[in-house]
Design an enzyme around this catalytic site. Sequence first.
Site, PDB file in Angstrom:
ATOM      1  CD  GLU A 209      55.244  45.928  10.158  1.00  0.00           C
ATOM      2  OE1 GLU A 209      56.180  46.173  10.950  1.00  0.00           O
ATOM      3  OE2 GLU A 209      54.044  45.872  10.510  1.00  0.00           O
TER       4      GLU A 209
ATOM      5  CE  LYS B 201      50.492  45.979   5.135  1.00  0.00           C
ATOM      6  NZ  LYS B 201      51.237  45.949   6.434  1.00  0.00           N
TER       7      LYS B 201
ATOM      8  CG  ASP C  66      50.637  42.647  11.572  1.00  0.00           C
ATOM      9  OD1 ASP C  66      50.137  43.764  11.362  1.00  0.00           O
ATOM     10  OD2 ASP C  66      51.865  42.470  11.713  1.00  0.00           O
ATOM     11  CB  SER C  67      45.923  45.948  12.696  1.00  0.00           C
ATOM     12  OG  SER C  67      45.105  45.709  11.574  1.00  0.00           O
TER      13      SER C  67
ATOM     14  CD  GLU D  34      51.281  52.330  10.303  1.00  0.00           C
ATOM     15  OE1 GLU D  34      51.393  51.258   9.675  1.00  0.00           O
ATOM     16  OE2 GLU D  34      50.757  52.407  11.437  1.00  0.00           O
TER      17      GLU D  34
ATOM     18  CG  ASP E 271      50.105  42.814   7.414  1.00  0.00           C
ATOM     19  OD1 ASP E 271      50.488  43.307   6.337  1.00  0.00           O
ATOM     20  OD2 ASP E 271      49.723  43.500   8.384  1.00  0.00           O
TER      21      ASP E 271
HETATM   22  O1  KIV Z   1      47.981  45.613  10.016  1.00  0.00           O
HETATM   23  C1  KIV Z   1      47.455  46.553   9.411  1.00  0.00           C
HETATM   24  O2  KIV Z   1      46.243  46.834   9.563  1.00  0.00           O
HETATM   25  C2  KIV Z   1      48.296  47.351   8.510  1.00  0.00           C
HETATM   26  C3  KIV Z   1      47.704  48.581   7.880  1.00  0.00           C
HETATM   27  C4  KIV Z   1      47.335  49.592   8.884  1.00  0.00           C
HETATM   28  C5  KIV Z   1      48.559  49.141   6.821  1.00  0.00           C
HETATM   29  O3  KIV Z   1      49.424  47.003   8.306  1.00  0.00           O
HETATM   30 NA    NA Z   2      50.209  45.333   9.612  1.00  0.00          NA
END
Ligand code: KIV
Ligand code: NA
Length: 259
Positions: A115, A113, A44-45, A182, A83
Amino acid sequence: MVVTPQTLIEWKQQKRPIVTLTAWDTPIARFLDEAGVDAILVGDSLAMVALGYPNTLPVTLEAMIHHASAVCRGVKRALVICDLPFLSYQESVSQAMRSAGRVLKESGARGVKIEGGYPAIVETIARLTESGIPVMGHIGLTPQSVHRLGYRQQGKTEMEAKRLQEEALALQEAGVFSIVLEHIPADLAASITEKLTVPTIGIGAGPHCDGQVLVTADILGLSTKSPPFSKQYANLRENILSAAREYANEVREGKFPGE
Ligand code: KIV
Ligand code: NA
């Protein structure tokens, strides 16, 4: 050979490092896959590195599915994980089930993924994995909690370190196939890695994790701001600037197009 969640667990046993990067569109994903990257995360980055938002919170499930399906169209070998974005899974088990199910059915990603390692999220993850959905955990600095925790390193006090150890074990018990650690101290990441049978993927968590992940925009020099634990391997910003300037000059001087 296609990489699966089970492959990552086998590689931990063989002490073969798991190479992970993020992607948000087809060409980037194709290049990473061709380069032999093992796992590709549609993080989600992408809210920050591809969509211009100040943090990861605004990105929607629709947008994540849209980008994840673009990534999957570029990948033959790597394991693609997507994510689940902020507030697409925290509300209830059924909300998480619907969101994860949509990601798998509509994008082609083969895992999600999530969190957090607190009891309610562990329970949710257990229900997802029991239903056949591969889940990757993510503890330590969790960017979806930025308004509560900031981007500070986690696990620095003894109490925090103990809590992260317990969360990692609880997530493994809930059936995750891997856990992202992280921005936590390297010795804590090493001790968590040693206690688990599922692989840890570190980002700002030192060299003793079973694999590493970075945000691809950061390593390519495309981000406006990168975390201190990242490393830049290319400067695409410079390449794009000089290509665009050269094109602009040639058009303005009548050099392009030629006769
Ligand atoms: O959103 C993302 O890019 C991440 C990674 C940095 C692990 O969750
Ligand atoms: Na993320």
